[in-house]
Write a protein that holds these residues in place. Structure first.
Motif, PDB file in Angstrom:
ATOM      1  N   ALA A  67       0.826  -1.208   0.000  1.00  0.00           N
ATOM      2  CA  ALA A  67       0.000   0.000   0.000  1.00  0.00           C
ATOM      3  C   ALA A  67       0.860   1.258   0.000  1.00  0.00           C
ATOM      4  O   ALA A  67       0.520   2.266  -0.634  1.00  0.00           O
ATOM      5  N   LEU A  68       1.998   1.197   0.704  1.00  0.00           N
ATOM      6  CA  LEU A  68       2.906   2.345   0.742  1.00  0.00           C
ATOM      7  C   LEU A  68       3.503   2.592  -0.639  1.00  0.00           C
ATOM      8  O   LEU A  68       3.686   3.739  -1.064  1.00  0.00           O
ATOM      9  N   ARG A  69       3.762   1.519  -1.347  1.00  0.00           N
ATOM     10  CA  ARG A  69       4.287   1.619  -2.708  1.00  0.00           C
ATOM     11  C   ARG A  69       3.282   2.332  -3.625  1.00  0.00           C
ATOM     12  O   ARG A  69       3.643   3.232  -4.393  1.00  0.00           O
ATOM     13  N   VAL A  70       2.002   1.954  -3.505  1.00  0.00           N
ATOM     14  CA  VAL A  70       0.955   2.596  -4.309  1.00  0.00           C
ATOM     15  C   VAL A  70       0.808   4.064  -3.924  1.00  0.00           C
ATOM     16  O   VAL A  70       0.675   4.948  -4.785  1.00  0.00           O
ATOM     17  N   LEU A  71       0.846   4.343  -2.619  1.00  0.00           N
ATOM     18  CA  LEU A  71       0.701   5.718  -2.141  1.00  0.00           C
ATOM     19  C   LEU A  71       1.787   6.619  -2.714  1.00  0.00           C
ATOM     20  O   LEU A  71       1.492   7.703  -3.251  1.00  0.00           O
ATOM     21  N   ILE A  72       3.035   6.198  -2.597  1.00  0.00           N
ATOM     22  CA  ILE A  72       4.137   7.054  -3.039  1.00  0.00           C
ATOM     23  C   ILE A  72       4.068   7.277  -4.542  1.00  0.00           C
ATOM     24  O   ILE A  72       4.372   8.373  -5.042  1.00  0.00           O
ATOM     25  N   ALA A  73       3.647   6.257  -5.290  1.00  0.00           N
ATOM     26  CA  ALA A  73       3.505   6.411  -6.744  1.00  0.00           C
ATOM     27  C   ALA A  73       2.473   7.475  -7.101  1.00  0.00           C
ATOM     28  O   ALA A  73       2.544   8.083  -8.179  1.00  0.00           O
TER      29      ALA A  73
ATOM     30  N   GLU B 193      -4.884   7.727   8.203  1.00  0.00           N
ATOM     31  CA  GLU B 193      -6.175   7.497   8.836  1.00  0.00           C
ATOM     32  C   GLU B 193      -6.681   6.090   8.527  1.00  0.00           C
ATOM     33  O   GLU B 193      -7.188   5.377   9.407  1.00  0.00           O
ATOM     34  N   GLN B 194      -6.539   5.664   7.299  1.00  0.00           N
ATOM     35  CA  GLN B 194      -7.030   4.345   6.884  1.00  0.00           C
ATOM     36  C   GLN B 194      -6.288   3.210   7.568  1.00  0.00           C
ATOM     37  O   GLN B 194      -6.886   2.198   7.962  1.00  0.00           O
ATOM     38  N   HIS B 195      -4.970   3.371   7.750  1.00  0.00           N
ATOM     39  CA  HIS B 195      -4.144   2.265   8.240  1.00  0.00           C
ATOM     40  C   HIS B 195      -3.715   2.418   9.703  1.00  0.00           C
ATOM     41  O   HIS B 195      -2.999   1.559  10.224  1.00  0.00           O
ATOM     42  N   GLY B 196      -4.142   3.482  10.354  1.00  0.00           N
ATOM     43  CA  GLY B 196      -3.828   3.642  11.767  1.00  0.00           C
ATOM     44  C   GLY B 196      -2.372   3.937  12.044  1.00  0.00           C
ATOM     45  O   GLY B 196      -1.807   3.467  13.037  1.00  0.00           O
ATOM     46  N   VAL B 197      -1.740   4.724  11.161  1.00  0.00           N
ATOM     47  CA  VAL B 197      -0.352   5.137  11.370  1.00  0.00           C
ATOM     48  C   VAL B 197      -0.278   6.656  11.265  1.00  0.00           C
ATOM     49  O   VAL B 197      -1.172   7.295  10.702  1.00  0.00           O
ATOM     50  N   CYS B 198       0.785   7.234  11.803  1.00  0.00           N
ATOM     51  CA  CYS B 198       0.979   8.683  11.764  1.00  0.00           C
ATOM     52  C   CYS B 198       1.956   9.025  10.652  1.00  0.00           C
ATOM     53  O   CYS B 198       3.043   8.450  10.575  1.00  0.00           O
TER      54      CYS B 198
ATOM     55  N   ARG C 233       2.937   4.951  19.297  1.00  0.00           N
ATOM     56  CA  ARG C 233       2.222   4.876  18.031  1.00  0.00           C
ATOM     57  C   ARG C 233       3.242   4.608  16.934  1.00  0.00           C
ATOM     58  O   ARG C 233       4.449   4.649  17.154  1.00  0.00           O
ATOM     59  N   ILE C 234       2.746   4.324  15.727  1.00  0.00           N
ATOM     60  CA  ILE C 234       3.603   4.040  14.583  1.00  0.00           C
ATOM     61  C   ILE C 234       3.726   5.290  13.724  1.00  0.00           C
ATOM     62  O   ILE C 234       2.722   5.876  13.314  1.00  0.00           O
ATOM     63  N   VAL C 235       4.959   5.695  13.452  1.00  0.00           N
ATOM     64  CA  VAL C 235       5.217   6.851  12.603  1.00  0.00           C
ATOM     65  C   VAL C 235       5.938   6.394  11.340  1.00  0.00           C
ATOM     66  O   VAL C 235       6.902   5.623  11.401  1.00  0.00           O
ATOM     67  N   LEU C 236       5.463   6.874  10.188  1.00  0.00           N
ATOM     68  CA  LEU C 236       6.164   6.720   8.919  1.00  0.00           C
ATOM     69  C   LEU C 236       6.552   8.122   8.464  1.00  0.00           C
ATOM     70  O   LEU C 236       5.683   8.942   8.141  1.00  0.00           O
ATOM     71  N   ALA C 237       7.839   8.418   8.483  1.00  0.00           N
ATOM     72  CA  ALA C 237       8.323   9.754   8.124  1.00  0.00           C
ATOM     73  C   ALA C 237       8.965   9.685   6.744  1.00  0.00           C
ATOM     74  O   ALA C 237       9.972   9.014   6.550  1.00  0.00           O
ATOM     75  N   LEU C 238       8.369  10.380   5.776  1.00  0.00           N
ATOM     76  CA  LEU C 238       8.877  10.381   4.413  1.00  0.00           C
ATOM     77  C   LEU C 238       9.909  11.481   4.245  1.00  0.00           C
ATOM     78  O   LEU C 238       9.650  12.652   4.577  1.00  0.00           O
TER      79      LEU C 238
END
Length: 431
Positions: A167-173, A215-220, A191-196
């Motif tokens: 899903a992250l691959r699709v998002l970034i694309a 919001e969909q995946h419960g991550v920040c 909590r889980i953080v994904l920092a781009l």
């Protein structure tokens, strides 16, 4: 196809054999196995090789859990049972102490174990936009390559994060400039953080996509437009700090996603317990914590009643340690200073004041300047936490042969299962 009998494992987890007078390092082979191999690098005294076929398997051979094992370069020992991995790491530590330090270890501590899978709470996940390979790739580097492995899961990441890779691959694309996002920093605490890491500013549409994903995946979802200090949440109302706990010591420690913290929460807690048992902080004692970071060892020392002096080269981490001390009501028992410990001198160590004990937790380079700077007034007990057996052994040689210490014991902690990384802890006492 040449054949070899594997004799042992080296410090990188490769099988070691001798064929026609040359040392052969065979990736993926285990001791006592008979294997066929294919050399990819040849020198006059050694060859580096890949495993072609196992003719006689070891009883310690395991089926790798990850379908990308051998392609992704993140793990190198999934083909060995966990007990065999830890035994190899213990042997690497003992060999380094014997060969480099030339010291006799008083006691070998039981290895510290923890969960073997889904343990990694921090990771730097690579991103590459490569149209020829189907668009955006998200994952770790390929083995012996700077390319990103085409992977849809990772067994050492927490299951929730592993499941997010496609899903992250699709998002970034879908973002406006996917080729300008080189990495995603994973940080987990409360909590889980994904920092781009974004080399170009996000557009309003980008931010909307990122927030909807979170919001969909419960991550920040966070961004990092510049250096590590620029990392920030995309939601203005979100706290800029994460938090992890040390329940045994009733501690909460705050950190930022780009701050250094140990990647394995369970092993970190067990390692702190072992360190406190060996250090044995007592009320009235003054103890130095060198390379203290954000207070991972300092605050347990203070919680046990001793006065702690934490020293660290990063101003940001020193400030974080002081804030964490205040958060836990330990400011009166702790002091934190900024100093370059790679330039330590007898004068700089004496400036810390009289010390009963010391904990040293350096990076891979070790703490050679610190141990060389110790003098007759130095602490009677030192606990050394190491992530590199070679530099631990080098520093142990100085402590034992030049500074009058005895190495009471040492052991490993399996901080990074399925890799050749060796985390260890050792106790030194002045005779």
């Amino acid at each position: 196809m040449p054949v070899a009998i594997i004799e042992s494992l080296d410090h990188e987890g490769r099988g070691v054999a001798h064929v026609d007078g040359k040392v052969i390092f065979v990736e993926g082979a285990l001791p006592r196995e008979k294997v066929e191999f294919s050399s990819y690098r040849k020198r006059s005294s050694f060859e580096q090789a890949s495993l072609s076929r196992v003719l006689r398997a070891s009883a310690q051979r395991a089926e790798p859990a990850c379908k990308f094992y051998g392609i992704c370069g993140g793990c190198s020992m999934q083909h060995a049972e966990l007990g065999a991995q830890v035994a190899t790491k213990q042997r690497v530590l003992e060999d380094a102490l014997k060969r480099i330090a030339k010291v006799t270890v008083g006691s070998i501590y039981p290895a510290i174990y923890g969960p073997a899978w889904g343990y990694r709470s921090r990771a730097r996940i690579g991103v590459r936009s490569i149209p020829k390979k189907g668009g955006v790739l998200v994952g770790f580097h390929e083995k012996k390559s700077s390319y990103i492995a085409d992977m849809s899961s990772c067994e050492i990441l927490p299951p929730k994060v592993s499941a997010l890779l496609p899903a992250l691959r699709v998002l970034i694309a879908q973002l406006s400039a996917p080729d300008r996002i080189p990495q995603v920093e994973l940080a987990m605490g409360d909590r889980i953080v994904l920092a781009l890491r974004n080399l170009l500013p996000f557009t309003k549409k980008d931010i909307a996509l990122l927030l909807a994903f979170g919001e969909q995946h419960g991550v920040c979802m966070w961004q990092q437009p510049g250096g590590p200090e620029t990392v920030m949440p995309l939601r203005a109302d979100e706290s800029r700090f994460l938090e992890y706990t040390l329940p045994e010591f009733d501690l909460r420690l705050q950190f930022r996603p780009t701050d250094f913290t140990q990647v394995n929460v369970d092993i970190n807690r067990l390692l702190i317990r072992r360190a406190m048992q060996l250090l044995d902080p007592q009320p009235g004692e003054r103890i130095a914590d060198l390379f203290c970071g954000l207070g991972n060892f300092s605050l347990p020392i203070a919680r046990l009643g001793a006065q702690v002096v934490g020293v660290e080269g990063s101003q940001a981490l020193v400030a974080r340690a002081a804030d964490n001390a205040a958060l836990n009501g330990l400011s009166a028992r702790s002091r934190f200073e900024v100093a370059n410990l790679f330039d330590a001198t007898p004068h700089s160590l004496r400036a810390l004041g009289p010390l009963d004990k010391m904990l040293i937790d350096p990076p891979r380079e070790g703490a050679v300047s610190v141990v060389k700077a110790l003098d007759a007034q130095s602490p009677r007990r030192i606990v050394y936490v190491s992530c590199n057996p070679a530099t631990l052994a080098r520093d142990a040689a100085i402590l034992v042969h030049d500074k009058g210490y005895v190495m009471r014991g040492a052991g490993v902690a399996n901080m990074f299962p399925h890799t050749s990384h060796v985390e260890s802890i050792a106790l030194f006492e002045r005779v």
